[in-house]
Design an enzyme around this catalytic site. Structure first.
Site, mmCIF file in Angstrom:
data_model
loop_
_atom_site.group_PDB
_atom_site.id
_atom_site.type_symbol
_atom_site.label_atom_id
_atom_site.label_comp_id
_atom_site.label_asym_id
_atom_site.label_seq_id
_atom_site.Cartn_x
_atom_site.Cartn_y
_atom_site.Cartn_z
ATOM 1 C CE LYS A 63 39.495 35.468 41.280
ATOM 2 N NZ LYS A 63 38.140 36.020 41.075
ATOM 3 C CE1 TYR B 160 34.305 39.378 48.177
ATOM 4 C CE2 TYR B 160 33.537 37.836 49.865
ATOM 5 C CZ TYR B 160 34.034 38.092 48.594
ATOM 6 O OH TYR B 160 34.245 37.046 47.736
ATOM 7 C CE1 TYR C 140 35.135 39.536 44.160
ATOM 8 C CE2 TYR C 140 33.699 37.635 43.888
ATOM 9 C CZ TYR C 140 34.760 38.250 44.512
ATOM 10 O OH TYR C 140 35.437 37.582 45.479
HETATM 11 C C1 PLP Z 1 37.657 37.100 41.853
HETATM 12 C C2 PLP Z 1 36.627 37.810 41.072
HETATM 13 C C3 PLP Z 1 36.790 39.156 40.709
HETATM 14 C C4 PLP Z 1 37.944 39.993 41.169
HETATM 15 O O1 PLP Z 1 39.171 39.643 40.636
HETATM 16 P P1 PLP Z 1 40.480 40.027 41.485
HETATM 17 O O2 PLP Z 1 41.594 39.566 40.680
HETATM 18 O O3 PLP Z 1 40.323 39.309 42.795
HETATM 19 O O4 PLP Z 1 40.455 41.496 41.698
HETATM 20 C C5 PLP Z 1 35.828 39.739 39.933
HETATM 21 N N1 PLP Z 1 34.737 39.063 39.541
HETATM 22 C C6 PLP Z 1 34.528 37.777 39.872
HETATM 23 C C7 PLP Z 1 33.276 37.119 39.430
HETATM 24 C C8 PLP Z 1 35.470 37.108 40.654
HETATM 25 O O5 PLP Z 1 35.250 35.829 40.997
#
Ligand code: PLP
Length: 329
Positions: free
Chosen positions: A49, A257, A283
């Site tokens: 992010k 999720y 993730y």
């Molecule tokens: C937000 C996030 C993702 C996914 O990214 P997107 O742009 O939402 O698909 C992957 N890994 C981590 C650790 C994240 O915080």
């Protein structure tokens, strides 16, 4: 650079490293594995992010905002990085998080508090509804809020991954390295949209294999293509990404999720023990579990060169301590 005309504020320590994962590769019996370390973007323990926020926060400042409002899950990495970015830029921050306050503020939520963000729990309502209400209340109080969507996944934030793909291509060219596939966690569609648009603009031909964290292939393909179309227009690229060009593996969504299962646990341990690298429970643990399975099932060939894009998430590990610790190991 493709994104040169867009407002941008530097928040990350870029470029992030690219390096090989020789022990993990050996443990799997091939393929050759590399990692792109976006867990090391440098903002508040890092993560993908940071790249998006360089563009989202710059746009907020350009529009005269004094407050960032964003949305996410309780353990949102995006919320934590937004809170840190706000602090670094002298902006106020309100985070609207799903559900109710947990008994203990740990992991990302602890850091949100340390960065001085105001935290609002959405309870039974959606974070989008509460986010709109919070922004309206902020305006009524004389502030100038800027609402960043979940994951900063709109055509503003996703520009960060156009720049990221350009950064990676430069690194690969320097290393004289050709990768066949790039594997990454895909959830709110912005990362994948940015990578797809960047690849199209640069003629970069590695397969961009998104591991769907919480959406079906169809949802992911449609949504990524939608953001990609607006993003392409924003950077002045006259080409589009069609849904069928968006690669999405959706067989690894497990219990849903943020539900940690055995595949994620195994992936986190394997990478920690073979490479000394931390994945996260939501993730990257899931995306790596997908990569491992696709290698074992020979969907990914043993002779390929695969780059795993590590998107961060480390603080969430601490919110899953009990589930990660297995007595007896
Ligand atoms: C937000 C996030 C993702 C996914 O990214 P997107 O742009 O939402 O698909 C992957 N890994 C981590 C650790 C994240 O915080």
């Amino acid at each position: 650079m493709l994104t040169d005309r867009l407002p941008r504020i530097r928040l990350g320590h870029l470029p992030t490293p690219v390096h090989e994962l020789p022990r993990l590769s050996r443990a799997l019996g091939g393929p050759r594995l590399y990692v792109k370390r976006d867990d090391q973007t440098g903002l508040a323990t890092g993560g993908n992010k940071t790249r998006k926020l360089e563009f989202s926060v710059a746009e907020a400042v350009r529009r005269g905002a004094d407050t960032l409002v964003t949305l996410g899950a309780v353990q949102s990495n995006h919320a934590r990085q937004t809170a840190a970015a706000a602090a670094a830029c002298g902006l106020r921050c309100v985070l609207v998080l799903r559900g109710r306050a947990p008994a203990a503020a740990t992991g990302n939520l602890l850091l949100d508090h340390l960065f001085g963000a105001r935290i609002v729990f959405a309870g039974e309502q959606t974070v989008e509804e509460v986010g709109e209400a919070v922004a309206a209340a902020e305006r009524a109080d004389g502030h100038r809020p800027f609402l960043i969507p979940v994951g900063a996944s709109d055509e503003i934030g996703a520009a960060g991954f156009v720049a990221a793909l350009e950064e990676l291509k430069g690194q690969l060219d320097e290393l004289r390295l050709r990768v066949d596939r790039i594997v990454f966690a895909s959830s709110s569609f912005g990362t994948q949209a940015g990578l797809c648009v960047g690849a199209k603009a640069l003629g970069f031909d590695a397969k961009l294999a998104g591991i769907a964290i919480d959406s079906t292939r169809e949802e992911l393909q449609t949504s990524v293509a939608g953001i990609a179309a607006r993003l392409a227009a924003r950077i002045g690229l006259h080409a589009s990404v069609t849904p069928s060009e968006v690669i999405a593996w959706d067989g690894y969504r497990g219990g849903g999720y943020a539900v940690l299962g055995e595949p994620e646990r195994e992936a986190i341990r394997l990478v920690a023990r073979h490479e000394g690298i931390l994945l996260d429970p939501v993730y990257t643990g899931r995306a790596m579990a997908g990569l491992l399975d696709l290698v074992r099932r020979r969907e990914f060939g043993a002779n390929e060169t695969i780059l795993f894009w590590h998107t961060g998430g480390t603080p969430a590990l601490f919110a899953y301590a009990a589930e990660l610790l297995d007595p007896g190991t």
